[in-house]
Scaffold this active site. Structure first.
Site, mmCIF file in Angstrom:
data_model
loop_
_atom_site.group_PDB
_atom_site.id
_atom_site.type_symbol
_atom_site.label_atom_id
_atom_site.label_comp_id
_atom_site.label_asym_id
_atom_site.label_seq_id
_atom_site.Cartn_x
_atom_site.Cartn_y
_atom_site.Cartn_z
ATOM 1 N N GLU A 154 8.719 -0.897 44.411
ATOM 2 C CA GLU A 154 8.934 0.642 44.185
ATOM 3 C C GLU A 154 7.722 1.219 44.364
ATOM 4 O O GLU A 154 6.638 0.668 44.551
ATOM 5 C CB GLU A 154 9.662 0.809 42.807
ATOM 6 N N HIS A 188 10.002 4.339 36.025
ATOM 7 C CA HIS A 188 9.098 3.555 35.246
ATOM 8 C C HIS A 188 7.631 4.080 35.347
ATOM 9 O O HIS A 188 7.115 4.947 36.209
ATOM 10 C CB HIS A 188 8.895 2.428 36.326
#
Length: 300
Positions: free
Chosen positions: A216, A254
């Site tokens: 990511e 995150h």
């Protein structure tokens, strides 16, 4: 084989007497994992449905021969729990807890590197690890993963995202593809286990024939992994990078998923991986279909 954990792994659950620790500890045991102990200094001498509880990890290791630990301790206590596990003698630590302060993560990551170099930490803020049919440590649903079958190719999975980990496992199962081990490394800024740690282990594992890597935005871990793949990997790798449409300068989910300037973007990571010979999907399902093609090619 598998990487990091297998049917011989004995696990002590730090936080087994709490609601989450109890739920997943028993669920992991039901899957077939050797859950041999829990810890709670205030409840030593009791048990959780037959699983004995000890005051410390060291006591549990001495009594049961545990080789791994799983941490379901609230975030403020994870720092001490990680060090207790390492000092107690386990060699593989899975920290599920999210919200651990970054300064704590950096502190125990460096302490493990310096004082306990033979201890592997997974997490924090991760779903854990599953070697289907052998061992499941953490919160991954065991029924969504197909165990390896003799004579058929198996895929190793490593992912920063928990939900994408589950999607990869399930989509491969729907396509009748087995998984050797699936590792959720977590998306915090200082993960105990890196993409490269897992790629290196998968490359050496004779039961893993191909690897799926889900990354990511944010940081440089995927670019570093691309360099490793280019120089060290002989097995085919399929990848997907989440966050193609994420705006620069904003944290997306995150703690590690933040883009700074032109660095850490999904496009840059995808370019680096393609340059390393990786098959890159534009979405998770496309990545799974690419892996189906890779596995079909291995069968020929």
């Amino acid at each position: 084989m598998s990487i990091f954990v297998d049917e011989n792994t004995k696990v002590v659950y730090q936080g087994l007497t709490g609601s989450q620790g109890r739920f997943y500890g028993l669920l992991n045991r039901e899957y077939g994992t050797q859950v041999v102990a829990g810890t709670n200094p205030k409840k030593a001498g009791t048990d959780v449905e037959g699983i004995p509880v000890y005051a410390t990890v060291a006591d549990a290791v001495e009594a049961t021969g545990a080789t791994a630990s799983c941490i379901f301790i609230p975030a403020p206590g994870v720092k001490d729990a990680v060090i207790e596990a390492a000092e107690g003698g386990v060699k593989f630590i899975v920290a599920i807890t999210e919200g651990v302060p970054a300064q704590d993560e950096a502190w125990f990551f460096n302490k493990l590197q310096r004082d306990f170099p033979d201890v592997q930490l997974l997490g924090p803020n991760c779903p854990g690890i599953i070697s289907p049919g052998k061992c499941n440590i953490g919160i991954t649903a065991g029924h969504i993963a197909k165990p390896p079958v003799e004579g058929e190719p198996s895929v190793g999975i490593v992912s920063r995202s928990g939900t994408l980990t589950y999607q990869a496992l399930y989509e491969l199962k729907l396509n009748d593809i087995a998984v050797s081990t699936c590792v959720g490394i977590g998306g915090d800024p200082v993960p105990g286990t890196s993409f490269i740690d897992c790629l290196k282990a998968f490359e050496a594992d004779d039961q893993t024939d191909a690897v799926m890597m889900f990354g990511e935005i944010g940081g440089s871990a995927e670019e570093e992994a691309a360099e490793f793949i280019s120089n060290e990997m002989s097995k085919p790798v399929v990848s997907y990078i989440a966050g193609v449409t994420a705006p620069a300068g904003k944290k997306m989910g995150h703690a590690g998923a933040i883009v700074s300037g032109g660095k850490g973007t999904a496009a840059a990571k995808m370019d680096a991986l393609r340059a390393a010979g990786v098959h890159v999907g534009n979405n998770p399902t496309e990545a799974s279909q690419l892996m189906v093609e890779v596995v079909n090619g291995l069968k020929k």
